[in-house]
Scaffold this motif. Structure first.
Motif, PDB file in Angstrom:
ATOM      1  N   ALA A 127      -0.171  11.439 -10.116  1.00  0.00           N
ATOM      2  CA  ALA A 127      -1.145  10.364  -9.960  1.00  0.00           C
ATOM      3  C   ALA A 127      -0.504   9.021  -9.642  1.00  0.00           C
ATOM      4  O   ALA A 127      -1.188   8.106  -9.174  1.00  0.00           O
ATOM      5  CB  ALA A 127      -2.002  10.239 -11.223  1.00  0.00           C
ATOM      6  N   THR A 131       1.940  14.787 -25.699  1.00  0.00           N
ATOM      7  CA  THR A 131       1.994  15.487 -24.405  1.00  0.00           C
ATOM      8  C   THR A 131       3.414  15.725 -23.902  1.00  0.00           C
ATOM      9  O   THR A 131       3.606  16.496 -22.959  1.00  0.00           O
ATOM     10  CB  THR A 131       1.238  14.679 -23.332  1.00  0.00           C
ATOM     11  OG1 THR A 131       1.936  13.441 -23.110  1.00  0.00           O
ATOM     12  CG2 THR A 131      -0.202  14.398 -23.759  1.00  0.00           C
ATOM     13  N   THR A 184      -9.818   9.841  -8.084  1.00  0.00           N
ATOM     14  CA  THR A 184     -10.905   9.505  -9.005  1.00  0.00           C
ATOM     15  C   THR A 184     -10.945   8.010  -9.268  1.00  0.00           C
ATOM     16  O   THR A 184     -11.998   7.374  -9.177  1.00  0.00           O
ATOM     17  CB  THR A 184     -10.728  10.264 -10.336  1.00  0.00           C
ATOM     18  OG1 THR A 184     -10.831  11.663 -10.082  1.00  0.00           O
ATOM     19  CG2 THR A 184     -11.798   9.859 -11.335  1.00  0.00           C
ATOM     20  N   GLY A 186      -4.944   5.857 -17.455  1.00  0.00           N
ATOM     21  CA  GLY A 186      -5.275   7.271 -17.380  1.00  0.00           C
ATOM     22  C   GLY A 186      -4.020   8.119 -17.409  1.00  0.00           C
ATOM     23  O   GLY A 186      -2.894   7.608 -17.533  1.00  0.00           O
ATOM     24  N   ASP A 187      -4.202   9.420 -17.256  1.00  0.00           N
ATOM     25  CA  ASP A 187      -3.120  10.399 -17.363  1.00  0.00           C
ATOM     26  C   ASP A 187      -2.397  10.535 -16.031  1.00  0.00           C
ATOM     27  O   ASP A 187      -2.981  10.974 -15.037  1.00  0.00           O
ATOM     28  CB  ASP A 187      -3.698  11.752 -17.794  1.00  0.00           C
ATOM     29  CG  ASP A 187      -2.627  12.746 -18.211  1.00  0.00           C
ATOM     30  OD1 ASP A 187      -1.442  12.532 -17.870  1.00  0.00           O
ATOM     31  OD2 ASP A 187      -2.967  13.737 -18.876  1.00  0.00           O
ATOM     32  N   ASP A 223      -7.994  13.648 -19.997  1.00  0.00           N
ATOM     33  CA  ASP A 223      -8.325  13.289 -18.618  1.00  0.00           C
ATOM     34  C   ASP A 223      -9.462  12.264 -18.523  1.00  0.00           C
ATOM     35  O   ASP A 223     -10.191  12.221 -17.533  1.00  0.00           O
ATOM     36  CB  ASP A 223      -8.685  14.536 -17.802  1.00  0.00           C
ATOM     37  CG  ASP A 223      -8.021  14.522 -16.424  1.00  0.00           C
ATOM     38  OD1 ASP A 223      -7.044  13.772 -16.250  1.00  0.00           O
ATOM     39  OD2 ASP A 223      -8.489  15.251 -15.530  1.00  0.00           O
ATOM     40  N   ARG A 224      -9.580  11.433 -19.545  1.00  0.00           N
ATOM     41  CA  ARG A 224     -10.578  10.362 -19.515  1.00  0.00           C
ATOM     42  C   ARG A 224      -9.970   9.085 -18.929  1.00  0.00           C
ATOM     43  O   ARG A 224      -8.781   8.802 -19.129  1.00  0.00           O
ATOM     44  CB  ARG A 224     -11.090  10.064 -20.932  1.00  0.00           C
ATOM     45  CG  ARG A 224     -11.700  11.263 -21.650  1.00  0.00           C
ATOM     46  CD  ARG A 224     -13.027  11.685 -21.040  1.00  0.00           C
ATOM     47  NE  ARG A 224     -13.701  12.672 -21.849  1.00  0.00           N
ATOM     48  CZ  ARG A 224     -14.616  12.394 -22.779  1.00  0.00           C
ATOM     49  NH1 ARG A 224     -14.955  11.130 -23.023  1.00  0.00           N
ATOM     50  NH2 ARG A 224     -15.194  13.359 -23.457  1.00  0.00           N
ATOM     51  N   ARG A 270      -0.266  12.637 -15.226  1.00  0.00           N
ATOM     52  CA  ARG A 270       0.000  14.039 -14.891  1.00  0.00           C
ATOM     53  C   ARG A 270      -1.134  14.665 -14.085  1.00  0.00           C
ATOM     54  O   ARG A 270      -0.984  15.760 -13.540  1.00  0.00           O
ATOM     55  CB  ARG A 270       0.207  14.853 -16.172  1.00  0.00           C
ATOM     56  CG  ARG A 270       1.331  14.355 -17.065  1.00  0.00           C
ATOM     57  CD  ARG A 270       1.282  15.080 -18.405  1.00  0.00           C
ATOM     58  NE  ARG A 270      -0.017  14.896 -19.048  1.00  0.00           N
ATOM     59  CZ  ARG A 270      -0.495  15.658 -20.027  1.00  0.00           C
ATOM     60  NH1 ARG A 270       0.239  16.662 -20.485  1.00  0.00           N
ATOM     61  NH2 ARG A 270      -1.685  15.420 -20.554  1.00  0.00           N
ATOM     62  N   SER A 271      -2.266  13.974 -14.007  1.00  0.00           N
ATOM     63  CA  SER A 271      -3.445  14.527 -13.344  1.00  0.00           C
ATOM     64  C   SER A 271      -3.346  14.381 -11.828  1.00  0.00           C
ATOM     65  O   SER A 271      -3.183  13.275 -11.314  1.00  0.00           O
ATOM     66  CB  SER A 271      -4.701  13.814 -13.836  1.00  0.00           C
ATOM     67  OG  SER A 271      -5.816  14.145 -13.048  1.00  0.00           O
ATOM     68  N   GLN A 272      -3.495  15.501 -11.118  1.00  0.00           N
ATOM     69  CA  GLN A 272      -3.401  15.451  -9.664  1.00  0.00           C
ATOM     70  C   GLN A 272      -4.610  14.766  -9.041  1.00  0.00           C
ATOM     71  O   GLN A 272      -4.519  14.197  -7.952  1.00  0.00           O
ATOM     72  CB  GLN A 272      -3.261  16.868  -9.101  1.00  0.00           C
ATOM     73  CG  GLN A 272      -2.940  16.892  -7.615  1.00  0.00           C
ATOM     74  CD  GLN A 272      -2.587  18.284  -7.117  1.00  0.00           C
ATOM     75  OE1 GLN A 272      -2.292  19.176  -7.913  1.00  0.00           O
ATOM     76  NE2 GLN A 272      -2.618  18.469  -5.811  1.00  0.00           N
ATOM     77  N   GLU A 273      -5.756  14.807  -9.727  1.00  0.00           N
ATOM     78  CA  GLU A 273      -6.986  14.231  -9.160  1.00  0.00           C
ATOM     79  C   GLU A 273      -7.182  12.768  -9.540  1.00  0.00           C
ATOM     80  O   GLU A 273      -8.063  12.108  -9.008  1.00  0.00           O
ATOM     81  CB  GLU A 273      -8.216  15.022  -9.643  1.00  0.00           C
ATOM     82  CG  GLU A 273      -8.312  16.437  -9.128  1.00  0.00           C
ATOM     83  CD  GLU A 273      -7.361  17.386  -9.865  1.00  0.00           C
ATOM     84  OE1 GLU A 273      -7.107  17.152 -11.076  1.00  0.00           O
ATOM     85  OE2 GLU A 273      -6.846  18.325  -9.231  1.00  0.00           O
ATOM     86  N   MET A 274      -6.367  12.253 -10.462  1.00  0.00           N
ATOM     87  CA  MET A 274      -6.646  10.948 -11.043  1.00  0.00           C
ATOM     88  C   MET A 274      -6.567   9.816 -10.020  1.00  0.00           C
ATOM     89  O   MET A 274      -7.348   8.859 -10.086  1.00  0.00           O
ATOM     90  CB  MET A 274      -5.685  10.672 -12.200  1.00  0.00           C
ATOM     91  CG  MET A 274      -6.035   9.434 -13.020  1.00  0.00           C
ATOM     92  SD  MET A 274      -7.694   9.467 -13.740  1.00  0.00           S
ATOM     93  CE  MET A 274      -7.480  10.684 -15.038  1.00  0.00           C
TER      94      MET A 274
END
Length: 612
Positions: free
Chosen positions: A514, A546, A440, A430-431, A406-407, A433-437
Motif C-alpha cells: 500500500a 502483526t 481504497t 491504515g494497514d 483493514d479499517r 500490508r493491504s494490497q487494496e488500501m
C-alpha cells in the motif's frame, strides 16, 4: 522576554510563527483556519492562534518581521512588464490593483492586521534570506551549507551560502526568469495540474512514465551548467508576460497542447512527468555538488518550494557529497514566517544558538491542540456515539485492532503540524500490508487520482529493515524518498512487465504494497517516542500484533481541502467519506455506531473545496 512574530502573506500559503526568547512557541498556516487551500490573505487567524498559545497581545510583541521585501519584488514585476510590453499588458492589469491597494503598503497592512496595537518597527528580510534562515537556524547542525531552491522571491530564484553558529551568509544566487521552481511549475501546468498545488501530483506521476522527453528539455528549453545554474529559452514560456505558464511553441515539442484539467491522464503526461522529474533531480544534484565545492561543509540545509521534491532530496542524500541533510518541514512560503522570526533573533539581535543534536522544531507539531473536555462537549452537542479510552494503552489496543482489521482510521491527536505534511497528528491511517488500501484511500476516502502514492510511517529503529536507509536514520518530516529493500520486495509475475500507465498499480511489489510506489520507492516518515508519543505507541502496538512496524499515513482531508485543524472539521470529513473510524485524542467513533449523528451531505461537503 523577547517576543518575535514572523509573517508570510499575499502570494500563497500565508502563515505566522512566534518565537519567545528564541524558542519556537507556535506556527501555523492560515488555510487551516479559513479552510481555503493555499490561502494567501493576511494570516489574521494564524496570528491570533500564535498569540493565544503564548498568552500575548499584539502590543506585547517586540518585533514583527515579514518574509520578503515588497519594493524589490515590485521592481522586478515592473521591469518584467516593461521588457515584454505590450505583451504583458493583460497580466499587468490583473496584478496592479492588488499591488497599489495592498502590497506596496505592507507596514500599514501589518499594523491594521494587528489591530493597531503594535507600534514598534517592522523588519523585512529578502525572500531567500527567510528561506535560508528557516533552513539553518532550526537545524541540528552547528555549521552547514545552505541551498534554497524556489519559484521566485524578489529577483532570486535560488541561492546558496553557509551557516555557522548564530549567523548565515548567502554567497550566490540565480535570478528571475530562470528558475527551477517555475520550470517545474510550467510542466505542472502543461500536464493539467494546478500551479503551486499540483507539483506533488507531477512528482507522483513520474514513475509511471518513461523520460523520453528529457533530452528535448535539455536541448531546447534550458542551457544547463555543471554548477546547476541554467538559462531558459523564454520563447517556450509565458509566465513573464501572460496569464499562462507555457507558450504555444512548447506544444510542438511535447506532441500536442497542454492537457485539460480533469481530463484523463495519458501516457504522454506520464512521460512528460518522468522527463521533467529526471531533469529536476539532475539540477538539484549539480547544485548540491557545487555548494559542497564552494563551502567545504559536510552538512547541507535545504528550503524553498523545490525542497519539497522528496525524490530529489533522497538522491542528494544518497548520491550527493554531503554526510547529512536537513530539510525545513515547511519548506515553501509558509516557512518564510519562521525564517524571518529566527533571522531577527539570531542574525539581527545576535542572540546565541544552542545545538543539541536534534532540530529545535519539535517535530513541527506547532499548531493548536484540543482538550478532552472540548472534544467531549462537541461530540455530545452533535449526538455522536463514542468510546472514551481510559489511557493510552487501551486506546492503542483498540485502534491497532481496527487497523489490523483493514479499517481506515482518522487519527486526530495533539498539536497540528506546521507544513504541508501530516505527520501523525492530523492523519488518515491504515494497514500498509493491504494490497487494496492505496486505491481504497485514493478513490473512496480522499476522492482523488488513483495514481497518487501514500507514505509509510515506520518505527525509527526498524527503518533499515525495510528501506535503503541507515540504522536509526532520521526522516521525521516525510521529505526523503528511499527505495524498498530487496528483501522486502515481491517480484511481479511475468505479465506485470507488460503493464503500462496506471495499470502498473495492480501487482503487489513488496510486503507493504500500500505504500510501495511502482518504482519501488517510498516517501518515508520515521516515528520516535520522543517526538511522536502516542503515535509511536500505536505503531509499536500494531507491530506487536502483526509483526509489521509500518502503517499508511496520509493527510486528514479530502482532495482540495486543507488538512483538518479542529475536531468539528475532523468529524465532518469522517462522516462525509468512507472512513471506518475516527479517533479524537482518546475518543473512538465507529461509523456504524453513528445512527443519530447529524448527516453530512457528501456532495455538498466536497463542493466546498476547489479541485487542486
Amino acid at each position: 522576554m523577547t517576543a518575535i512574530l514572523g509573517v508570510s502573506a499575499f502570494y500563497h500559503d500565508s502563515a505566522a510563527a512566534l518565537l519567545i526568547d528564541g524558542k519556537i512557541v507556535a506556527a501555523a498556516q492560515e488555510e487551516r483556519f479559513t479552510r481555503k487551500k493555499h490561502d494567501y490573505n493576511f494570516p489574521t487567524e494564524a496570528i491570533a492562534y500564535c498569540l493565544r498559545e503564548a498568552g500575548l497581545s499584539p502590543a506585547q510583541l517586540d518585533y514583527v518581521g515579514f518574509y520578503d521585501k515588497p519594493f524589490l519584488k515590485f521592481e522586478r514585476l515592473l521591469e518584467t512588464y516593461l521588457a515584454y510590453a505590450p505583451q504583458g499588458f493583460p497580466s499587468f492589469l490583473q496584478s496592479m490593483p492588488l499591488w497599489l491597494r495592498q502590497k506596496l503598503y505592507l507596514p500599514r497592512e501589518l499594523r491594521r492586521g494587528l489591530g493597531g496595537a503594535y507600534t514598534r518597527r517592522f523588519v523585512f528580510t529578502e525572500h531567500h534570506e527567510s528561506h535560508a534562515a528557516s533552513a539553518f537556524f532550526p537545524s541540528p547542525f552547528e555549521e552547514a551549507a545552505i541551498l534554497t531552491l524556489d519559484g521566485v522571491g524578489e529577483w532570486a530564484t535560488a541561492s546558496y551560502g553557509m551557516g555557522r553558529g548564530n549567523k548565515i551568509r548567502l554567497m550566490g544566487e540565480m535570478r528571475f526568469p530562470h528558475s527551477l521552481g517555475l520550470l517545474y511549475s510550467a510542466f505542472t501546468y502543461f500536464t493539467g495540474f494546478r500551479v503551486n498545488s499540483g507539483e506533488y501530483k507531477l512528482m507522483g506521476l513520474a514513475p509511471y512514465g518513461q523520460p523520453r522527453y528529457a533530452d528535448a528539455i535539455r536541448r531546447h528549453l534550458i542551457d544547463l551548467k555543471d554548477d546547476g545554474s541554467f538559462r531558459m529559452d523564454m520563447s517556450y514560456f509565458n509566465y513573464c508576460q501572460g496569464l499562462t505558464m507555457t507558450s504555444p511553441k512548447l506544444d510542438a515539442l511535447f506532441d500536442g497542447p497542454p492537457r485539460r484539467p480533469e481530463s484523463p491522464v495519458t501516457e504522454r503526461e506520464m512521460d512528460i512527468a518522468a522527463s521533467i522529474q529526471q531533469v529536476t533531480e539532475d539540477i538539484m544534484l549539480r547544485c548540491a555538488r557545487h555548494v559542497h565545492r564552494e563551502t567545504g561543509m559536510k552538512r547541507l540545509c535545504l528550503a524553498g518550494g523545490v525542497a519539497l521534491n522528496c525524490v530529489g532530496n533522497g538522491r542528494i542524500l544518497r548520491e550527493g557529497p554531503f554526510e547529512d541533510v536537513w530539510i525545513q518541514p515547511a519548506a515553501g512560503d509558509a516557512g518564510g514566517a519562521l525564517g524571518v522570526a529566527t533571522f531577527i533573533w539570531h542574525q539581527l539581535l545576535d542572540r546565541p544558538r544552542e545545538v543539541s543534536g536534534t532540530d529545535c522544531q519539535a517535530g513541527s507539531l506547532l499548531g493548536p491542540k484540543y482538550s478532552d473536555d472540548e472534544i467531549r462537549t462537541y461530540l455530545d452537542s452533535i449526538g455522536a456515539v463514542y468510546q472514551h479510552c481510559a489511557n493510552d494503552a487501551e486506546l492503542c489496543d483498540v485502534v491497532s485492532d481496527l487497523i489490523a482489521g483493514d479499517r481506515v482510521v482518522g487519527w486526530f491527536q495533539g498539536r497540528m503540524e506546521f507544513g504541508p505534511r501530516a505527520l501523525g497528528s492530523r492523519s488518515i491511517i491504515g494497514d500498509a500490508r493491504s494490497q487494496e488500501m492505496q486505491s481504497t484511500m485514493n478513490l473512496k476516502i480522499k476522492f482523488r487520482e488513483s495514481f497518487r502514492p501514500f507514505a509509510p510511517s515506520i518505527l525509527k529503529e526498524r527503518v533499515h529493515e525495510y528501506f535503503q536507509m541507515r540504522p536509526q536514520e532520521d526522516s521525521p518530516y516525510m521529505l526523503i524518498v528511499a527505495p524498498v529493500l530487496d528483501s522486502q520486495r515481491i517480484s511481479p509475475n511475468g505479465h506485470a512487465a507488460e503493464l503500462r500507465g496506471i495499470d502498473k498499480l495492480k501487482p503487489a511489489r513488496s510486503s507493504i504494497p500500500a505504500v510501495t510506489h511502482v518504482d519501488y520507492s517510498v516517501r518515508v516518515q520515521t516515528v520516535d517516542s520522543e517526538r511522536h508519543g502516542r503515535y509511536y505507541d500505536l505503531i509499536r502496538q500494531f507491530e506487536q500484533k502483526t509483526g509489521c512496524p509500518v502503517i499508511i499515513n496520509t493527510s486528514f482531508n479530502v482532495r482540495g481541502e486543507p488538512i483538518v485543524c479542529r475536531p468539528a472539521e475532523a468529524y465532518k470529513c469522517f462522516m462525509a467519506t468512507n472512513m471506518d473510524a475516527l479517533v479524537l485524542e482518546r475518543f473512538v467513533l465507529l461509523r456504524e455506531r453513528q445512527p443519530n449523528a447529524r448527516e453530512i451531505d457528501r456532495e455538498e461537503y466536497l463542493a466546498q473545496f476547489e479541485l487542486d
